[in-house]
Write a protein that holds these residues in place. Sequence first.
Motif, PDB file in Angstrom:
ATOM      1  N   GLU A  67       0.829  -1.205   0.000  1.00  0.00           N
ATOM      2  CA  GLU A  67       0.000   0.000   0.000  1.00  0.00           C
ATOM      3  C   GLU A  67       0.864   1.256   0.000  1.00  0.00           C
ATOM      4  N   THR A  68       2.010   1.174   0.667  1.00  0.00           N
ATOM      5  CA  THR A  68       2.876   2.341   0.809  1.00  0.00           C
ATOM      6  C   THR A  68       3.770   2.566  -0.396  1.00  0.00           C
ATOM      7  N   ALA A  69       4.097   1.517  -1.136  1.00  0.00           N
ATOM      8  CA  ALA A  69       5.052   1.615  -2.248  1.00  0.00           C
ATOM      9  C   ALA A  69       4.688   2.711  -3.254  1.00  0.00           C
ATOM     10  N   LEU A  94      11.290  -1.836  11.404  1.00  0.00           N
ATOM     11  CA  LEU A  94      12.418  -2.386  10.659  1.00  0.00           C
ATOM     12  C   LEU A  94      11.959  -3.457   9.674  1.00  0.00           C
ATOM     13  N   ALA A  95      11.005  -4.297  10.087  1.00  0.00           N
ATOM     14  CA  ALA A  95      10.458  -5.297   9.165  1.00  0.00           C
ATOM     15  C   ALA A  95       9.800  -4.607   7.974  1.00  0.00           C
ATOM     16  N   PHE A  96       9.069  -3.549   8.249  1.00  0.00           N
ATOM     17  CA  PHE A  96       8.404  -2.771   7.205  1.00  0.00           C
ATOM     18  C   PHE A  96       9.430  -2.160   6.248  1.00  0.00           C
ATOM     19  N   LEU A  97      10.466  -1.531   6.790  1.00  0.00           N
ATOM     20  CA  LEU A  97      11.473  -0.888   5.949  1.00  0.00           C
ATOM     21  C   LEU A  97      12.264  -1.910   5.136  1.00  0.00           C
ATOM     22  N   PHE A 101      11.948  -1.335   1.095  1.00  0.00           N
ATOM     23  CA  PHE A 101      13.113  -0.992   0.299  1.00  0.00           C
ATOM     24  C   PHE A 101      13.521  -2.143  -0.620  1.00  0.00           C
ATOM     25  N   TYR A 102      13.421  -3.376  -0.125  1.00  0.00           N
ATOM     26  CA  TYR A 102      13.848  -4.520  -0.936  1.00  0.00           C
ATOM     27  C   TYR A 102      12.866  -4.800  -2.072  1.00  0.00           C
ATOM     28  N   TYR A 136      19.153   2.702   5.543  1.00  0.00           N
ATOM     29  CA  TYR A 136      18.257   2.453   4.412  1.00  0.00           C
ATOM     30  C   TYR A 136      18.445   3.511   3.335  1.00  0.00           C
ATOM     31  N   PHE A 137      18.726   4.731   3.757  1.00  0.00           N
ATOM     32  CA  PHE A 137      18.905   5.820   2.802  1.00  0.00           C
ATOM     33  C   PHE A 137      20.243   5.717   2.072  1.00  0.00           C
TER      34      PHE A 137
END
Length: 209
Positions: A67-69, A94-97, A101-102, A136-137
Motif C-alpha cells: 500500500e505504501t510503495a 524495521l520489518a516494514f522498511l 526498500f527490498y 536504508y537511505f
Amino acid sequence: MKVLVINGSPHLNGCTARGLREVEDTLKAQGVEIEQVNVGNKDVRGCIGCNFCREHGRCVFNDLVNETAPKFAEADGVIVGSPVFYAGCNGQLLAFLDRLFYSTAGVIDKTMKAGAAVVSSRRAGSTSAFDEINKYFTISSMPIVSSTYWNEVHGFTAEDVEDDLEGLQTMRNLGKNMAFLLRAIALARKEAGLPAQEREAFTSFHTEG
C-alpha cells in the motif's frame, strides 16, 4: 513537493508523533505536501527472502508495504520516525522498511529522494536507532537531511516532549533543511537530470567446495 512521513510508533499521539508533527508543520509552512503512514500499530511481518518481488515488482505479502510503495514512488522525500526500544528501532518498523526498500528495488528509483530519520527516547539509545534508519537511505542513493543536532526528541510522554525545547528546535530546523534540499534537488534535476547510477558490478566471493 511531497514528503512521505512514516511513523513507526505504536502510539499514534506519543513522543515520536510529537516530534514528527513539528517537522511536518515546518514543511507545510514551506509549501511541502505531507502524507502520513502509521506502521507501529499494524501487524507487519518480516521479509522471508522468497524474491517474489523480483519477478512481480511487489511483496508477496499484500499488506501495508504494498500500500505504501506507490506513495513512496510519488514522494520527493521521506521521513521515518521511531521510538527507541532497547537502543534500537521498533521491530515492526524495521520489518516494514526491510520489505519496502527490498521489494521496490528496480521498481522505484530512489536516487536523490531526500531521507530523514527522527527518533524519540526517554533517555538513551537514540543515536543507534538513528543510525539504523539512515542505513536504508545510504544504500539507496538518498541524501540524508541533517539538522542542528541529531534528529531526536526526549520524553516519556508527548507532554514531556513539549519541554524538550532543543529537540523541537532541532525538528523545525530539520523541516527547513529538508524543504531547502528538496528545492535544490528539484532545480538540479530540471537543469541537469539525476546523476547516472552504475549497477553492473555485484561483488560476491565464492569458495570452491
